[in-house]
Design an enzyme around this catalytic site. Structure first.
Site: not given
Length: 424
Positions: A298, A341
């Site tokens: 992430d 993301d």
């Protein structure tokens, strides 16, 4: 029938075939694009539902942190989650507007979410009013847990329906690819036959007669007796064949483009979630003595960068992250972007955990240098969760879930870093 009439009929037929083939290819291209859009749409619905559930977890985490510590800083993720939850609910409602079954289930989910948010808000307000004991007592009743369990159950039903739709759309897309290949072969055979027919027709109707005429004229000039002459080879038919080969090449090119778009992320060019599922399941089936590792990554700070600098900076950050991840892994490893993301790295042929550590170390070094974009210096960092097969799990779904959970715990630590899955 005169030769001129025959040639006119032939070329009229060829022109009609070319126009019909062009329209046919265009229609096939539109059909393939529609099937790809269906696959992408279903992926988006699944992704948005997962994000909605994630924002609910963020809101609950912020509420509990505030109640336990009385630190108002914990309310920041709570308030961000509230805004995001409303946005995701509206987005899901819009995406499933044509599906009455999902719309009905969404209304149930919305009611459960409203009850959960009402309970969170009530405890926060009690704590803010100095009634921390009452707020903790309300929280200890575990109503929020019941609400969240109910939301998760309903979201699983919602996602299950969408996955069924995804399997259906993917099956239609695969069937479309098979049909395209069959049609290409049929077109190839058709145009070969047409070319041969045209060749023999022109040779017998025009060129052979012209050749006979020329030879006859020459023989007459030389005083010889006129006889039937053999026709010589010519290149006229090659023009038709070149046109067919070009058309066939374009159809193949369109098919490859459609397949690429269905399995790759448009922004970074990396493989996407659909390709991950297929590759991971294949790798697990082929797993023997070696192990494989799944790194759930992430990117930190993407939302704040988008808010402060704009989405151009965010897109540049994602592309730079993709490049650095690819530069950090081995030749046998694959990097995926599964949305937003979030990235995943599939490490194959793992002998020991030290193999994973070496990749993580190289990945960490690659993120040390910040990115420069439009004169601005943007730091890069990421939180990484790792799950290993078959030690932690033997299925694709479990590996993704465990690595996602490990990443979440790594992110909760407050620093960019990594964490291996730890059985609870």
């Amino acid at each position: 029938m005169k030769v001129r009439a025959k040639v006119t009929i032939l070329f009229s037929f060829l022109l009609t075939a070319a126009i019909a083939n062009t329209y046919f290819i265009f229609a096939l291209d539109q059909q393939g694009e529609e099937k790809r859009r269906r696959v992408a749409h279903t992926h988006e619905v699944i992704l948005e539902s997962e994000r909605l559930l994630g924002h609910l977890v963020d809101a609950e985490t912020g509420q509990r942190g505030y109640l336990l510590t009385a630190n108002a800083a914990y309310l920041a993720p709570y308030h961000r989650a509230l805004s995001a939850i409303s946005t995701k609910q509206n987005r899901l409602s819009f995406l499933t507007a044509k599906d009455p079954q999902q719309q009905a289930l969404l209304r149930q989910i919305d009611r459960s979410i409203a009850l959960q948010l009402q309970e969170l808000k009530a405890t926060i307000e009690l704590n803010a009013a100095g009634e921390q004991t009452i707020a903790m007592k309300v929280m200890s009743l575990n109503q929020g847990k019941y609400f969240m369990d109910d939301i998760r159950r309903q979201m699983r039903r919602f996602a299950s329906h969408e996955r069924e739709q995804l399997a259906l759309h993917q099956g239609e897309f695969n069937q479309y690819r098979v049909e395209i290949k069959t049609l290409i072969y049929a077109e190839f055979v058709f145009f070969i036959c047409l070319a041969l027919f045209t060749f023999f027709f022109l040779r017998n109707s025009l060129f052979s007669r012209l050749s006979v005429l020329l030879n006859s004229v020459e023989k007459i000039k030389n005083g010889k007796v006129v006889s039937q002459a053999e026709l010589q080879s010519n290149d006229e038919i090659s023009l038709l064949m070149d046109a067919f080969v070009d058309l066939s090449y374009r159809v193949n090119q369109r098919e490859r483009v459609l397949e690429f778009k269905a399995h790759h992320d448009e922004l970074t060019g990396l493989k996407n979630r659909l390709a991950l599922r297929e590759d991971l399941e294949t790798a697990l089936e082929q797993l023997k003595q070696d192990k494989l590792a799944l790194l759930f990554i992430d990117v930190n700070g993407l939302k704040s960068l988008n808010d402060s600098k704009g989405h151009d900076y965010g897109d540049a950050l994602l592309c730079e992250t993709a490049c650095r991840l690819q530069a950090s892994v081995r030749d046998t490893d694959v990097v995926y972007r599964i949305g937003g993301d979030e990235f995943i790295v599939l490490l194959k042929h793992i002998k020991a955990v030290s193999d994973v550590d070496r990749v993580l170390s190289k990945m960490h070094r690659s993120f040390i240098k910040p990115m420069t974009y439009n004169g601005a210096i943007v730091p890069l960092s990421a939180s990484v969760g790792i799950a290993i097969a078959p030690d932690d799990a033997a299925t694709a779904e479990a590996l993704i879930t465990f690595s996602d959970s490990a990443m979440y715990h790594a992110k909760l630590s407050g620093n960019a870093g990594f964490r291996y899955h730890r059985p609870s």
